[in-house]
Design a protein around this motif. Sequence first.
Motif, mmCIF file in Angstrom:
data_model
loop_
_atom_site.group_PDB
_atom_site.id
_atom_site.type_symbol
_atom_site.label_atom_id
_atom_site.label_comp_id
_atom_site.label_asym_id
_atom_site.label_seq_id
_atom_site.Cartn_x
_atom_site.Cartn_y
_atom_site.Cartn_z
ATOM 1 N N THR A 64 6.973 -41.510 15.544
ATOM 2 C CA THR A 64 6.305 -42.702 15.038
ATOM 3 C C THR A 64 6.972 -43.933 15.626
ATOM 4 N N PRO A 65 6.257 -45.041 15.847
ATOM 5 C CA PRO A 65 4.810 -45.228 15.740
ATOM 6 C C PRO A 65 4.055 -44.360 16.758
ATOM 7 N N GLU A 66 2.746 -44.366 16.645
ATOM 8 C CA GLU A 66 1.940 -43.564 17.558
ATOM 9 C C GLU A 66 2.188 -43.979 19.000
ATOM 10 N N TYR A 67 2.124 -43.004 19.889
ATOM 11 C CA TYR A 67 2.298 -43.173 21.329
ATOM 12 C C TYR A 67 3.709 -43.622 21.706
ATOM 13 N N THR A 68 4.660 -43.413 20.816
ATOM 14 C CA THR A 68 6.066 -43.653 21.127
ATOM 15 C C THR A 68 6.874 -42.490 20.566
ATOM 16 N N SER A 69 8.146 -42.441 20.951
ATOM 17 C CA SER A 69 9.034 -41.427 20.387
ATOM 18 C C SER A 69 10.310 -42.076 19.866
#
Length: 267
Positions: A246-251
Amino acid sequence: MRVPVVHQRARRRRARYARLLWNGAEILVTLGVVLMLLVVHQLWWTNRQAREGAERKVQALESEWGARDGSEGGEGSAAVGGSGSGGGSGSSRDRSGADSRTAPDSASATDTNPRPRWTQAYAILSIPRLGLRVPVAEGISKGNVLNKGYVGHYPDTAQPGRAGNFALAGHRNTHGEPFRYINRLRRGDRIEVETPAAVYTYVVDRTLAQTSAGDGGVIREIPRSSVRPSYGYTDPGYYLTLTTCTPEYTSKYRLVVWGKLGSMRPR
């Protein structure tokens, strides 16, 4: 009347600039197309491949277990942590110190199947609220587990239905993204884990919306955040932990959902 003189050097210079501009534009267009294809591959193609592969694996496990139920009275040999892994090893008192009387009805029933092999898909995770049904494989390898659309079992955490913490990881975006919407889970939602021996029903209890990627406390035998200690538990039990990025499209961070074992029924 004067005859205009064409300066060849100036003409050649303008032609060179025009070629440079044209070549630069071609490179930019090519890069744009390549980037677009990469995005399509990551956001669409990997999802399609992983989901189809995960669905086939679920069907294969169901067929295998069904065949065993018919030929062996339901005593399958597909891998489930009989001796447990890490926090789930031994009897209901082992390592956790929890007496078997703290377990839900029948939850302490003996599971004699061997430990799963590394990267082996050996269980099925179902979350009715999300319409999710995916394989669970041993380990959290990206190439051999997570990128195939599977959910990965953290090594050295408990196995399904065993005392301790049955901890799982899954992608939130790309490669099937099985855990994309686990932020929508609410207290009381059911999560089922099917093995050849039994179906274990966990009930969502708590959520940690964000913690660091290195917060190993959330998957310990008694799960408790090392970064945000007010989140987690203090007593031994039968826990389920779901983790994703999280957040989306991240690590950058991790989202955590915890559940407790509510019931178990033999297959």
